[in-house]
Design an enzyme around this catalytic site. Structure first.
Site, PDB file in Angstrom:
ATOM      1  CG  ASP A  97      -0.191  -0.120   2.553  1.00  0.00           C
ATOM      2  OD1 ASP A  97       1.043  -0.311   2.541  1.00  0.00           O
ATOM      3  OD2 ASP A  97      -0.847  -0.045   3.608  1.00  0.00           O
ATOM      4  CG  HIS A  98       3.453   2.380   3.043  1.00  0.00           C
ATOM      5  ND1 HIS A  98       2.522   1.550   3.605  1.00  0.00           N
ATOM      6  CD2 HIS A  98       3.770   3.278   4.010  1.00  0.00           C
ATOM      7  CE1 HIS A  98       2.280   1.928   4.850  1.00  0.00           C
ATOM      8  NE2 HIS A  98       3.039   2.981   5.122  1.00  0.00           N
ATOM      9  CG  ASP A 152       2.184   1.290   9.389  1.00  0.00           C
ATOM     10  OD1 ASP A 152       2.715   1.612   8.313  1.00  0.00           O
ATOM     11  OD2 ASP A 152       1.483   2.076  10.061  1.00  0.00           O
ATOM     12  NE  ARG A 412       2.994   9.330  12.570  1.00  0.00           N
ATOM     13  CZ  ARG A 412       3.299   8.038  12.566  1.00  0.00           C
ATOM     14  NH1 ARG A 412       3.755   7.464  11.467  1.00  0.00           N
ATOM     15  NH2 ARG A 412       3.187   7.316  13.655  1.00  0.00           N
ATOM     16  CB  SER A 570       7.057   5.728  11.264  1.00  0.00           C
ATOM     17  OG  SER A 570       8.443   5.508  11.230  1.00  0.00           O
ATOM     18  NE  ARG A 572       9.433   5.942   8.556  1.00  0.00           N
ATOM     19  CZ  ARG A 572       9.029   7.145   8.141  1.00  0.00           C
ATOM     20  NH1 ARG A 572       9.900   8.094   7.896  1.00  0.00           N
ATOM     21  NH2 ARG A 572       7.755   7.408   7.967  1.00  0.00           N
TER      22      ARG A 572
HETATM   23  C1  MIC Z   1       3.997   6.283   8.462  1.00  0.00           C
HETATM   24  O1  MIC Z   1       2.804   6.593   8.515  1.00  0.00           O
HETATM   25  O2  MIC Z   1       4.918   7.028   8.867  1.00  0.00           O
HETATM   26  C2  MIC Z   1       4.375   4.930   7.878  1.00  0.00           C
HETATM   27  C3  MIC Z   1       5.045   5.184   6.595  1.00  0.00           C
HETATM   28  O3  MIC Z   1       3.206   4.194   7.649  1.00  0.00           O
HETATM   29  C4  MIC Z   1       5.275   4.214   8.896  1.00  0.00           C
HETATM   30  C5  MIC Z   1       5.847   2.942   8.409  1.00  0.00           C
HETATM   31  C6  MIC Z   1       7.022   3.122   7.487  1.00  0.00           C
HETATM   32  O4  MIC Z   1       7.817   4.034   7.667  1.00  0.00           O
HETATM   33  O5  MIC Z   1       7.136   2.314   6.559  1.00  0.00           O
HETATM   34  C7  MIC Z   1       4.597   3.936  10.238  1.00  0.00           C
HETATM   35  O6  MIC Z   1       3.650   4.602  10.598  1.00  0.00           O
HETATM   36  O7  MIC Z   1       5.081   3.068  10.980  1.00  0.00           O
HETATM   37 FE1  SF4 Z   2      -0.059   4.760   5.165  1.00  0.00          FE
HETATM   38 FE2  SF4 Z   2       1.221   5.426   7.417  1.00  0.00          FE
HETATM   39 FE3  SF4 Z   2      -0.235   7.229   6.093  1.00  0.00          FE
HETATM   40 FE4  SF4 Z   2      -1.449   5.268   7.334  1.00  0.00          FE
HETATM   41  S1  SF4 Z   2      -0.225   6.893   8.279  1.00  0.00           S
HETATM   42  S2  SF4 Z   2      -1.887   5.996   5.284  1.00  0.00           S
HETATM   43  S3  SF4 Z   2      -0.020   3.577   7.054  1.00  0.00           S
HETATM   44  S4  SF4 Z   2       1.637   6.231   5.368  1.00  0.00           S
END
Ligand code: MIC
Ligand code: SF4
Length: 680
Positions: A97-98, A152, A412, A570, A572
Site C-alpha cells: 500500500d505504501h 506499522d 501526521r 513511525s 520504521r
Molecule cells: C507512516 O505513517 O509514517 C508509515 C510510513 O506508515 C510508517 C511505516 C514506514 O515508515 O514504513 C509507520 O507509521 O510506521
Molecule cells: Fe499509510 Fe502510514 Fe499514512 Fe497510514 S499513516 S496511510 S499507514 S503512510
C-alpha cells in the site's frame, strides 16, 4: 462467552492454582480490576506476571501479524534469515500500500519479492490496489479478543473492534511470525470516558484531535488508551478505528474499544459474524486514570504544522487560504467517511485555487462508491481520484506546491512529510477538508448547509479476490529478488569500551523517525537497499550526516545526542538499521519513544538516557566521547554508565533502562543474533 468474564474466570483459576490460601481475596480483586485491554493481555501472557503490574516486562503470544511493503521487505528478509519453513501464527497478512508509484523497477520488484515470500511461507498477500493495510485488516482480518502486531505504527486501528493491536519494528513482527513472543513493558490504562453525542459536522476525527489537544504527543507514552462510557453507542466501528488509529500520535502503546452490538453489526456487514465475540466495556475503577470528553460540546478541531499535537479549535484559523486538500489515509477513508465526502461535494465545484485529491482506503470502499454513484459525485466536483493506498500521506505522489497550505484528513503533519519541505500541513476531519476544498480557505463545515444523512449499507459485496492465498506447494515457489533487494547488514556486538565516539549530531525534543529516516517518493523505494537508503539519514536536518558518520565508523563509531521523545512517529526500523549501518553505536537522549527504542535495541544500538537534567547541555555536536565498562555493566545489570567528554574533559552520567532479556539482546549484537543463538 463474553471475553471479559472468561478472563476473570481464567485469572481466578490461575491465581487459585498458585496460591490456595489467598485465592478468594484475589478473585475479588480480579473481578473488579479488568479493563478490555487487561482482559485480552492477561489471556495472552506467556512470560511474566499475568497480573499485569505496570512497568513489568511481559512476553505475549501473538495471534495475527500484519506487514506493509515499506517495512515488509526488511521484515521478510529477517524472517528468511531465521530459516523457518512457514509462519507459525494463526494468520499473517502482507499488504502492498505504501510504495505504489512505479517510476522505475524498484517498487515493482519489491512487490514481486513480497508476493513470492507470502506464497512460500504461508502468508496472505493483499495485492497493490486492494487498499491501505489498516483499512484492509480492519475489514477482513480484525478479531475482537485477539492480539496483533504490525510493522506499522498505526496498527492500533484494529483496536476499534476490541483487539490488542500494537505497532512494532519489522524484526519483532518477523519473530512473532516465527512463533516467538512479543515483549512489552506493561502499560497503565488511561480510560477515556465519552459522554453525549457528536453534533452535526463534528466527527470522530475531532474526538482524537481533542485527545491530542489535551495530552499531546508525549502524553500517551506508557499507556493504553481505552474508551468507555455512554458516548460509545453512537460511534460505528470505522469511527472508533479513526480514534484508535490516531491514538498512535499520543505515543500510546495502543488504543482500544470494547466489542459490542455495534461491532457485531460491522462483522455482519463483513460477513464474518463468526469472528465476533462480545467484550464488555471496563468500568471507571478499572483504569489507572480517567479523562472525560463530552461529545455534545466538541467543536471541529485542527492540528497546525508541524505536529499532530498542535491542536486548536478550527475557528482560530478560519479564513486561511488553502492550496491543496487531501482526503484519505488509514485515519479517514472508510465507507462512512467517503460517503460523507461524496454527499458534501455533490453538486459543488472545488475552488479554483485549491486542488483536491481523494484516496479511498480500500478496494471495498472504492467499489462501494462506484456502485452507489458516489464516485461520479466526487469526480463531477473536480476531485482527483488517487489509488487506494497511502499516497500523499507519506509523500508518495500528490506533493503540494512550494510554500503552500495543505489540509489533510491524515494523522501526521511533520515538516516535509508531504514531499514539499516548505509546505504547511494541517490535520482535520473529512467534513472540514471538504469545506476547505469548496471555499478555498479554512471554513467552518457548518457553512456547507444541512448535514447529510449517511445511510450505512446493511450488506455489501465481499470480494477477496485480490487477497492471494499462500501456495499449496511452497517447495515449488522461487523467491523473486530484483536488484533492489540487498542482503541484510551484520550487526556487530558492542565492545567493552568505545574509546572514540564522535557526537555526530545534537537534536532537540520530539525528533520524529521522519527526521531520522525520511520517506517520500524518492527515498521509500530504497527500503530494501540499506547501503543506499543510509545516505539519506537525517538528510533534511544535516546533509553531511551520512558522509561524516561513515568516516567515523572507521575511527570508532558515532553517537546521536537528542532531547525528549526521540524517535516519535513511525515504526520504521530503517531509522535504526540505517544508523547502525553508518556506524552509530549509542544514542543518548532525555527520553525515547517506545517503538524506536525497541528498534534500536533490536539492531544492537545502545539507548541511554541522561541521568542529570543538565547532561544534554554538556555535549556539543563534534565532541569526542568515550564510554567504558559497557559489556560488564550489561552483564551485571548495572544501569549506570558514564560518558566521558574528552573534548571538554567532563564526565556525564547516563543510564540504560533495559529488561534482562534486552540486555542479553544488546550483548548478542541485536535481536537477530540473539534469536539465532537460541534466545527467546
Ligand atoms: C507512516 O505513517 O509514517 C508509515 C510510513 O506508515 C510508517 C511505516 C514506514 O515508515 O514504513 C509507520 O507509521 O510506521
Ligand atoms: Fe499509510 Fe502510514 Fe499514512 Fe497510514 S499513516 S496511510 S499507514 S503512510
Amino acid at each position: 462467552m463474553d471475553v471479559r468474564s472468561d478472563t476473570i474466570l481464567w485469572a481466578f483459576l490461575s491465581d487459585a492454582s498458585k496460591s490456595e490460601d489467598k485465592c478468594v481475596v484475589k478473585q475479588k480483586v480480579n473481578l473488579t480490576m479488568v479493563s478490555v485491554a487487561k482482559s485480552i493481555l492477561a489471556k495472552h501472557v506467556a512470560v511474566g506476571d499475568s497480573k499485569l503490574v505496570p512497568g513489568n516486562e511481559i512476553g505475549i503470544r501473538i495471534d495475527r501479524t500484519l506487514t506493509q511493503d515499506a517495512t515488509g521487505t526488511m521484515a521478510y528478509l529477517q524472517f528468511e534469515a531465521m530459516g523457518l519453513d512457514k509462519v507459525k501464527t494463526e494468520l499473517s497478512v502482507s499488504v502492498v500500500d505504501h510504495n505504489m508509484l512505479q517510476s522505475d523497477f524498484k517498487n515493482a520488484d519489491d512487490h514481486l519479492y513480497l508476493q513470492s515470500v507470502a506464497a512460500k511461507y504461508g502468508i496472505l498477500f493483499s495485492r497493490p490496489g486492494n487498499g491501505i493495510c489498516h483499512q484492509v485488516f480492519l475489514e477482513r482480518f480484525s478479531k475482537p479478543g485477539a492480539t496483533l502486531i504490525g510493522s506499522d505504527s498505526h496498527t492500533p486501528t484494529s483496536g476499534g473492534v476490541g483487539m490488542i493491536s500494537i505497532g512494532a519494528g519489522g524484526l519483532d513482527v518477523a519473530v512473532a511470525m516465527g512463533g516467538g513472543l512479543f515483549y512489552i513493558t506493561v502499560p497503565k490504562i488511561m480510560g477515556i470516558k465519552l459522554t453525549g453525542k457528536l453534533r452535526d459536522f463534528v466527527s470522530a476525527k475531532d474526538i482524537i484531535l481533542e485527545v491530542l489537544r489535551r495530552i499531546g504527543v508525549k502524553g500517551g507514552r506508557g499507556y493504553i488508551l481505552e474508551y468507555f462510557g455512554p458516548g460509545l453507542k453512537s460511534l460505528s466501528v470505522t469511527e472508533r478505528a479513526t480514534i484508535t488509529n490516531m491514538g498512535t500520535e499520543t505515543g500510546a502503546t495502543t488504543s482500544i474499544f470494547p466489542s459490542d452490538e455495534i461491532t457485531k453489526e460491522f462483522f455482519k456487514l463483513q460477513q464474518r459474524e463468526d469472528d465476533w465475540v462480545s467484550i464488555s466495556a471496563g468500568q471507571e475503577e478499572d483504569f489507572d486514570e480517567v479523562i472525560e470528553i463530552n461529545l455534545n460540546k466538541l467543536e471541529p478541531m485542527i492540528a497546525k504544522p508541524h505536529s499532530p499535537g498542535n491542536v486548536v479549535p478550527l475557528s482560530e484559523l478560519e479564513g486561511k487560504s488553502v492550496d491543496q486538500v487531501a482526503i484519505g489515509s488509514c485515519t479517514n477513508s472508510s465507507i462512512k467517511d467517503m460517503a460523507m465526502v461524496a454527499a458534501l461535494l455533490k453538486g459543488k465545484t472545488v475552488h479554483s485555487r485549491t486542488t483536491l485529491g481523494i484516496s479511498p482506503g480500500s478496494r471495498q470502499v472504492l467499489k462501494y462508491l462506484a456502485e452507489k454513484g458516489m464516485l461520479a459525485d466526487i469526480i463531477s466536483s473536480g476531485g482527483r481520484i488517487l489509488e487506494s493506498g497511502c499516497g500523499p500521506c507519506i509523500g508518495m505522489g500528490f506533493a503540494p506546491p512550494t510554500g503552500s497550505v495543505s489540509i489533510r484528513t491524515f494523522n501526521r503533519n511533520f515538516r516535509g512529510r508531504s514531499g514539499t519541505i516548505d509546505s504547511e500541513a494541517y490535520l482535520v476531519s473529512p467534513e472540514v477538508a471538504v469545506a476547505a476544498a469548496i471555499y478555498g480557505k479554512i471554513t467552518d463545515p457548518r457553512k456547507l448547509g444541512s448535514y447529510p444523512e449517511i445511510e450505512m449499507p446493511t450488506s455489501i459485496d465481499i470480494d477477496d479476490s485480490m487477497i492471494l492465498e499462500p501456495s499449496d506447494h511452497p517447495e515449488d515457489i522461487e523467491i523473486i529478488r530484483g536488484p533492489n533487494i540487498q542482503s541484510l547488514p551484520k550487526a556487530i556486538p558492542l565492545p567493552e569500551k568505545l574509546p572514540k565516539l564522535n557526537a555526530l549530531i545534537k537534536v532537540e525534543d520530539d525528533i520524529t523517525t521522519d527526521h531520522i529516516m525520511p520517506a517520500g517518493a524518492k527515498i521509500l523505494p530504497l527500503r530494501s537497499n540499506l547501503p543506499k537508503i543510509s545516505e539519506f539519514v537525517f538528510s533534511q536536518v544535516d546533509t553531511t550526516f551520512a558522509t561524516r558518520a561513515l568516516e567515523s565508523k572507521e575511527t570508532g563509531g558515532g553517537i546521536i545526542i537528542a532531547g525528549e521523545n526521540y524517535g516519535q512517529g513511525s515504526s520504521r526500523e530503517h531509522a535504526a538499521l540505517a544508523p547502525m549501518y553508518l556506524g552509530i553505536r549509542v544514542v543518548a537522549v532525555k527520553s525515547f519513544a517506545r517503538i524506536h527504542k525497541a528498534n534500536l535495541i533490536n539492531v544492537g544500538i545502545l539507548p541511554v538516557e541522561f541521568a542529570d537534567s543538565d547532561g544534554f547541555d554538556k555535549i556539543e555536536a563534534g565532541d569526542s566521547l568515550e564510554i567504558a565498562g559497557i559489556r560488564t555493566a550489561l552483564e551485571k545489570g548495572e544501569k549506570a554508565l558514564t560518558i566521558r567528554n574528552t573534548t571538554k574533559n567532563i564526565d556525564i552520567p547516563v543510564a540504560y533502562e533495559l529488561s534482562e532479556r534486552e540486555r542479553k539482546i544488546m550483548l548478542a549484537g541485536g535481536l537477530l543474533n540473539y534469536t539465532k543463538e537460541g534466545g527467546v
